[in-house]
Design a protein around this motif. Structure first.
Motif, mmCIF file in Angstrom:
data_model
loop_
_atom_site.group_PDB
_atom_site.id
_atom_site.type_symbol
_atom_site.label_atom_id
_atom_site.label_comp_id
_atom_site.label_asym_id
_atom_site.label_seq_id
_atom_site.Cartn_x
_atom_site.Cartn_y
_atom_site.Cartn_z
ATOM 1 N N ALA A 68 33.322 39.444 25.287
ATOM 2 C CA ALA A 68 34.254 38.354 25.925
ATOM 3 C C ALA A 68 34.135 38.023 27.465
ATOM 4 N N HIS A 69 33.057 38.959 27.922
ATOM 5 C CA HIS A 69 32.743 38.625 29.546
ATOM 6 C C HIS A 69 32.093 37.252 29.524
ATOM 7 N N HIS A 70 31.725 36.714 28.335
ATOM 8 C CA HIS A 70 31.166 35.382 28.545
ATOM 9 C C HIS A 70 32.388 34.308 28.350
ATOM 10 N N MET A 71 33.535 34.837 28.245
ATOM 11 C CA MET A 71 34.690 33.970 28.196
ATOM 12 C C MET A 71 35.752 34.024 29.108
ATOM 13 N N PHE A 72 35.403 34.863 30.233
ATOM 14 C CA PHE A 72 36.818 35.092 31.223
ATOM 15 C C PHE A 72 37.481 33.832 31.374
ATOM 16 N N VAL A 73 36.754 32.530 31.354
ATOM 17 C CA VAL A 73 37.339 31.419 31.905
ATOM 18 C C VAL A 73 37.918 30.365 30.705
ATOM 19 N N THR A 74 37.941 31.069 29.542
ATOM 20 C CA THR A 74 38.585 30.217 28.422
ATOM 21 C C THR A 74 40.242 30.639 28.144
ATOM 22 N N GLY A 75 40.872 31.037 29.371
ATOM 23 C CA GLY A 75 42.249 31.338 29.134
ATOM 24 C C GLY A 75 42.834 32.504 28.545
ATOM 25 N N MET A 76 41.895 33.340 28.314
ATOM 26 C CA MET A 76 42.112 34.760 27.894
ATOM 27 C C MET A 76 43.128 35.526 28.531
ATOM 28 N N ASN A 77 44.021 36.439 28.181
ATOM 29 C CA ASN A 77 44.924 37.333 28.743
ATOM 30 C C ASN A 77 44.051 38.178 30.157
ATOM 31 N N PRO A 78 44.690 37.943 31.192
ATOM 32 C CA PRO A 78 43.893 38.540 32.160
ATOM 33 C C PRO A 78 43.745 40.201 32.067
ATOM 34 N N PHE A 79 44.740 40.842 31.250
ATOM 35 C CA PHE A 79 44.890 42.127 31.040
ATOM 36 C C PHE A 79 43.417 42.476 30.068
ATOM 37 N N ILE B 7 26.052 42.609 37.411
ATOM 38 C CA ILE B 7 27.416 43.503 37.737
ATOM 39 C C ILE B 7 28.427 42.588 38.404
ATOM 40 N N ILE B 8 27.915 41.559 39.289
ATOM 41 C CA ILE B 8 28.545 40.535 39.986
ATOM 42 C C ILE B 8 29.172 39.634 38.789
ATOM 43 N N LEU B 9 28.572 39.127 37.804
ATOM 44 C CA LEU B 9 29.024 38.235 36.922
ATOM 45 C C LEU B 9 29.810 38.878 36.142
ATOM 46 N N GLY B 10 29.821 40.545 35.596
ATOM 47 C CA GLY B 10 30.902 41.096 34.998
ATOM 48 C C GLY B 10 32.299 41.313 35.486
ATOM 49 N N ASN B 11 32.261 40.821 36.733
ATOM 50 C CA ASN B 11 33.742 40.916 37.480
ATOM 51 C C ASN B 11 34.365 39.606 37.236
ATOM 52 N N SER B 12 35.465 39.957 36.472
ATOM 53 C CA SER B 12 36.324 38.724 35.795
ATOM 54 C C SER B 12 36.695 37.825 36.969
ATOM 55 N N ALA B 13 37.183 38.332 38.119
ATOM 56 C CA ALA B 13 37.533 37.511 39.247
ATOM 57 C C ALA B 13 36.400 36.617 39.721
ATOM 58 N N LEU B 14 35.285 37.356 40.372
ATOM 59 C CA LEU B 14 34.169 36.584 40.593
ATOM 60 C C LEU B 14 33.507 35.571 39.493
ATOM 61 N N ASP B 15 33.872 35.718 38.494
ATOM 62 C CA ASP B 15 33.351 35.038 37.277
ATOM 63 C C ASP B 15 33.802 33.543 37.588
ATOM 64 N N ILE B 16 35.087 33.483 37.809
ATOM 65 C CA ILE B 16 35.745 32.176 38.086
ATOM 66 C C ILE B 16 35.005 31.282 38.889
ATOM 67 N N GLN B 17 34.287 31.551 39.837
ATOM 68 C CA GLN B 17 33.642 30.939 40.868
ATOM 69 C C GLN B 17 32.415 30.618 40.136
ATOM 70 N N LEU B 18 31.715 31.780 39.582
ATOM 71 C CA LEU B 18 30.199 31.808 39.394
ATOM 72 C C LEU B 18 30.029 31.231 37.782
ATOM 73 N N HIS B 19 30.981 31.218 36.862
ATOM 74 C CA HIS B 19 30.874 30.941 35.601
ATOM 75 C C HIS B 19 30.186 29.301 35.378
ATOM 76 N N ASP B 20 29.447 29.301 34.541
ATOM 77 C CA ASP B 20 28.508 27.997 34.378
ATOM 78 C C ASP B 20 27.883 27.481 35.535
ATOM 79 N N THR B 21 27.615 28.279 36.568
ATOM 80 C CA THR B 21 26.682 27.681 37.544
ATOM 81 C C THR B 21 25.353 28.178 37.536
ATOM 82 N N TYR B 22 24.317 27.864 38.485
ATOM 83 C CA TYR B 22 23.056 28.325 38.388
ATOM 84 C C TYR B 22 22.752 29.643 38.725
ATOM 85 N N PHE B 23 23.935 30.453 39.183
ATOM 86 C CA PHE B 23 23.845 31.971 39.295
ATOM 87 C C PHE B 23 23.657 32.483 38.122
#
Length: 488
Positions: free
Chosen positions: A207-218, A274-290
């Motif tokens: 589910a780290h591929h799905m942080f921005v799908t609206g899943m429960n933050p917990f 490690i950066i992308l595995g952080n759910s807060a940072l992934d909001i900015q980086l998801h689906d980018t060239y990073f």
């Protein structure tokens, strides 16, 4: 028989997949992840029509092929090892292949279920992934489904798939680095444990591929924690590779260079994971060239380098000839530099928010400033692609005109190098050799040579035996008396 079935199912799958290129409505156009509802509605666009149906059928048949092949690998490794080949004497390459087959056997059935449910939604009026869809202002009758369900099923395979691709390359690299460092692999048991740890953790991080799908933050924080833990066994592998290289008598064959390149990509690409595995940072980086840069350094470039290293290393065993080492070195440096020229800039424009999968990014004012950097990446990609023709020329020319190889050109310890230069059916003309020692006895103090193959008994090397190895001499008669079907 299993192997034959696996091959022909794969062949049928390939025919179906390629046939979709030639139909009137074109091949599947839902992206490589084929998320519904786009892929679930044949009327959504031309690429969601017959091409998508053929794609799904092809994938279902491919998964059957993979499962048969995986069962074959697992059964062979567990039941058909030669005399004396205990699990603690297996090369790390075979450990990697075994764990890869287990990963595939557990994860691919989940993708099969995802594909079958998608076929049902498309063809049989079910609503596993569809709910409250409007097309042309008209509501479809489908209610109650969830496209997020498909993402869960897809990524439950999708993340183990990363390691299905990467683990064989890591196993190949372990063998090549030990051989060409002329040193035992550092931390053999730790390497096995780290691969088992990676294989286990691969199933509980999807589910780290799905942080921005609206899943429960917990729930996001749980998957973030599990994802970051994968850094531990990965770091063990990187550390052990570097420590094996440390103060070794390194022989820079093309295979060795590609293996060292893999370690470089594994470290640099893994750090961004490690950066992308952080759910807060992934909001900015998801689906980018990073994400593109991270993913392709680890799964694309590192796996490709493992494959190329394996080809250069075992080519003499394939064809009885050597590839040209000078061309191999040129191929390595052009490819290594080219890959970093492609993916390093992508990290920077990804952090700036540059999105992936945009057909024409220059339409948007915010992204026009990255046009020059994007063009540089394109030129670097063309440069890297062109360098692969050096490899293709070297490969095919060497099959026919390459220098004749010795039986064991790399002075390696594993059993395949004890076969004749042109092996017949069954590889060995007589009895299959027995195994007495682990595969990494390189540069052993007191030994007459800097390598001792696995089929050399301890009784023949008293000058280099350690105290516990002298005790193993008593077991040699027992190993030689074993039948191939005996339990070890």
């Amino acid at each position: 028989f299993l192997n034959m079935l696996s091959y022909w199912f794969f062949f049928l799958s390939s025919v179906l997949m390629f046939s979709s290129l030639f139909i009137e409505t074109g091949p599947a156009s839902g992206g490589w992840v084929i998320y519904p509802p786009l892929s679930a509605l044949p009327q959504a666009m031309s690429g969601s029509g017959l091409g998508m149906t053929l794609w799904l059928l092809s994938m279902a048949i491919f998964i059957v092929s993979q499962l048969l092949g995986g069962i074959n690998y697992i059964t062979t490794v567990i039941n058909l090892r030669t005399r004396g080949m205990s699990f603690s004497k297996m090369p790390l390459t075979i450990w990697a292949f075994l764990l890869t087959a287990i990963l595939g056997l557990i994860s691919f059935p989940v993708l099969l279920s995802a594909a079958l449910l998608l076929i049902f939604d498309r063809s049989m009026g079910t609503s596993f992934y569809l709910s409250e869809i409007y097309i042309g202002g008209e509501a479809l009758p489908n209610v109650g489904g969830s496209p997020i369900l498909f993402q869960h099923l897809f990524w439950f395979l999708g993340h183990p798939e990363v390691y299905i691709v990467l683990l064989p390359a890591l196993g190949i690299t372990s063998e090549i680095i030990a051989t060409n460092s002329r040193k035992p692999i550092f931390g053999y048991r730790a390497m096995i444990a780290s691969m088992i740890g990676i294989a286990f953790l691969a199933f509980i991080v999807w589910a780290h591929h799905m942080f921005v799908t609206g899943m429960n933050p917990f729930l996001g924080s749980i998957f973030m924690f599990l994802t970051l833990i994968i850094a531990v066994p990965s770091a063990v592998k990187a550390f052990n590779y570097i420590t094996t290289l440390w103060r070794g008598n390194i022989v820079f064959t093309p295979a060795m260079l590609f293996s060292i390149g893999l370690v470089s990509f594994f470290i640099s690409g893994g750090l961004t994971g490690i950066i992308l595995g952080n759910s807060a940072l992934d909001i900015q980086l998801h689906d980018t060239y990073f994400v593109v840069a991270h993913f392709h350094l680890v799964m694309g470039a590192a796996s490709a380098f493992g494959f190329l290293a394996g080809v250069y290393h075992w080519f003499p065993k394939f064809f009885g000839r050597m590839m040209n080492p000078t061309l191999g070195h040129i191929h390595f440096w052009l490819t290594f530099v080219g890959i970093y020229l492609v993916f390093f800039p992508l990290h920077y424009i990804g952090i700036a928010g540059f999105p992936r999968r945009y057909y024409s990014f220059t339409t948007y004012e915010a992204f026009r400033t990255f046009g020059d950097l994007n063009m540089f990446v394109s030129i670097a990609a063309i440069f890297t692609f062109t360098a692969q023709f050096i490899f293709l020329w070297n490969f095919f020319y060497s099959i026919f005109k390459g220098k004749k190889a010795a039986q064991n050109p790399w002075n390696s310890n594993t059993l395949e190098w004890t076969t004749p230069l042109h092996p017949g059916h069954g590889n060995w003309p007589g009895e299959i050799p027995a195994v007495y020692r682990w595969p990494y006895d390189y540069s052993k103090p007191g030994a007459t040579s800097d390598f001792i193959p696995q089929n050399v008994p301890y009784s023949q090397t008293p000058e280099s035996n350690l105290p516990h190895e002298n005790a193993l001499i008593a077991l040699e008669k027992e190993i030689e008396a074993q039948n191939y079907n005996d339990q070890f």
